[in-house]
Write an enzyme that holds these catalytic residues in place. Sequence first.
Site, PDB file in Angstrom:
ATOM      1  N   SER A 155       6.043 -42.481  -7.032  1.00 49.28           N
ATOM      2  CA  SER A 155       5.562 -42.589  -5.651  1.00 49.28           C
ATOM      3  C   SER A 155       4.196 -43.267  -5.553  1.00 49.28           C
ATOM      4  CB  SER A 155       5.483 -41.199  -5.017  1.00 49.28           C
ATOM      5  OG  SER A 155       4.623 -40.345  -5.763  1.00 49.28           O
TER       6      SER A 155
ATOM      7  N   ASP B  30      -2.794 -34.962   0.367  1.00 49.74           N
ATOM      8  CA  ASP B  30      -2.056 -33.962  -0.419  1.00 49.74           C
ATOM      9  C   ASP B  30      -2.633 -33.733  -1.813  1.00 49.74           C
ATOM     10  OD1 ASP B  30      -1.396 -36.297  -1.669  1.00 49.74           O
ATOM     11  OD2 ASP B  30       0.737 -36.253  -1.176  1.00 49.74           O
TER      12      ASP B  30
ATOM     13  N   HIS C 170      -1.734 -38.350  -3.693  1.00 52.99           N
ATOM     14  CA  HIS C 170      -1.669 -39.756  -3.293  1.00 52.99           C
ATOM     15  C   HIS C 170      -3.006 -40.201  -2.700  1.00 52.99           C
ATOM     16  CE1 HIS C 170       2.613 -38.415  -3.156  1.00 52.99           C
ATOM     17  NE2 HIS C 170       2.746 -39.534  -3.848  1.00 52.99           N
TER      18      HIS C 170
END
Length: 797
Positions: A94, A270, A273
Amino acid sequence: MAALAYNLGKREINHYFSVRSAKTLALGAVVLLAACHLASRRYRGNDSCEYLLSSGRFLGEKVWQPHSCMMHKYKISEAKNCLVDKHVAFIGDSRIRQLFYSFVKIINPQFKEEGNKHENIPFEDKIASVKVDFLWHPEVNGSMKQCIKMWTEDSATKPHVIVAGAATWSIKIHNGSNEALSQYKMNITSIAPLLEKLAKTSDVYWVLQDPVYEDLLSENRKMITNEKIDAYNEAAVSILNSSTRNSKSNVKMFSVSKLIAQETIMESLDGLHLPESSRETSAMILMNVYCNKILKPIDGSCCQPRPPLTLIQKLAACFFTFSIIGYIIFYIIHRNPHRKNKPCSDLESGEEKKNIINISLSPLEILLQSFCKLGLIMAYFYMCDRANLFMKENKFYTHSSFFIPIIYILVLGVFYNENTKETKVLNREQTDEWKGWMQLVILIYHISGASTFLPVYMHVRVLVAAYLFQTGYGHFSYFWIKGDFGIHRVCQVLFRLNFLVVVLCIVMDRPYQFYYFVPLVTVWFMVIYVTLALWPQIIQKKANGNCFWHLGLLLKLAFLLLCICFLAYSQGAFEKIFSLWPLSKCFELKGNVYEWWFRWRLDRYVVFHGMLFAFIYLTLQKRQVLSEGKGEPLFSNKISNFLLFISVVSFLTYSIWASSCKNKAECNELHPSVSVVQILAFILIRNIPGYARSVYSSFFAWFGRISLELFICQYHIWLAADTRGILVLIPGNPMLNIIVSTFIFVCVAHEISQITNDLAQIFIPKDNSSLLKRLACIAVFFCGLLILSSIQDKSRH
């Protein structure tokens, strides 16, 4: 008593420290710094790409500064032009997906972050023929290996750029176990040869894992700790760097994102990221790594090789080398051991000094000596801005970086004040002072990057206009009073204005229009000369006998204003005139003359205003309307006070208007018509009070006498990358770097001013027959330069 102490102190300083000793110190500093940087390059390596990928710091909050080089901010058109017919692949988890999105948004800002995040995401710009893919492989495992292996076997599908990286999923799924780390090492060992094979023909980057902000991590991510991430990064670096024997790995480590994350991860939503601004910085670094060597942007010095020497540069290097050798031989042969020291006056202090050699040199010796010194100076120019020996950094504007130096030089300027030799309006000392403080403000404006702050930009535009106002005032006054329209005067002015720029065009491989201010003052000087020299020649001596001549001169000025208005509002006619060969060779920039039209149009009326002011002032002075005695106000007390009040109000009104500007284009449109308001207001404030007219700042005047050299030299030996960045002689200490680079810069500018004056006496003799021969030689030189330039242009295309 205070004045006596000041003069004694000044005499003591001049006894121990002169301009000559300052230049010697500057030369020693240059040699020492060059040696240190050369040794550093040999020890640490000369690859600025490594610095871009691995080191840097933030300037302020969001501006990233790589170590030792400059990063270009790519526009959409530039990115598409670089990546045309290219395929870029991002493969990983991600975090790599985030980097993919930021990279694509440089090409297409409207691209949306939507769809299933745990799958492949394609992007293609068919018009630009650019393809960028994200391949979802969150772990370094067999699946990722199979994808990479397929690229090694099928050259048709192999991307031109591969950006890979993964680790956090392995930590998360296996709960941070040591077995997972061991498996990670085995897997990355198996794909390392494949990446190395791809790196021989493609650009391959392995993105090291960024730190996390553990306090913000959700419960199912708590096992992802910075300690674990460091262990995975160490494994990746160790294995990938040792994948080839006895040679350096071709797989590049993208470790700079770790440094960026350390500063910005606290802003994460979070804890895992990065915030968008940090991702954008990483994506821009990737773009610089790949595209700088293709597009070669001026302000993107990272990853750019040193430009190859052109034919003209090689010839110039040979010429200066022979000049240095010739001067050394001449000096050895003709040196006189019986030379005696004679007292002579020190031009800098105005005092007589002893033990200074004052011997008249032959023209040949002056010529060889001047070119010898000029050759050494040009070598320093080339080292600073072309040879990649010294470091460069991007500019970063803060209010303090501009206003604090302004206050500092203002205090110095007020401290060093002296009485003027004459008390006329705009006397020589006063105009030198005016040029000096304006030039210092412009220098601070350039190095601080203050052009991004619109109120400062508009005020500096007035300073540039004031220079041109002085051009109109000074040259008109000379021709009007002296009536000297001879070729010697014209050649002398043109030589002093253009000598340094012509040399820099040759040595630095830059077009004449690049140094825009010199073409501007050169063209305006010729306009003033032609206006006054054409029949009927009207000068003060002739006009004093008959007022009719004053009307004739005003008609000439009116016709000049009409021509200016026509060219200002007829861009096509202007471009046709200056696109004619050989004018086009002088005024074209990037293949057209638009930049020249824009620069000319921006201050189109101010030279005319300077000429008109000179005419009105000299007429009033001749009719004895003005009181220019020492300590006397320029007019009667009532008129003086009224004009002072109007001037102060006008000055402040312009400043308020400039400070309230919202749009640079709209303000530039009004600037040519209103800049004269603040210029005239300043002149009246400075000259109406008799006491203000009787003193000047010797500090500012000293800089004013070398203002042209300062303006030109800053392009390459104070700033960097053709004014886009800052030269770094002493890394890691910005304040000391500015002090040392400024000291060297000022010494060089002063020496060039003296060299120009010496060469002007040789190349522009007063005897007309000798002058014509020199002009013929200069014409042949420029013809040869044009031919060589044409050959170079053809070879480039």
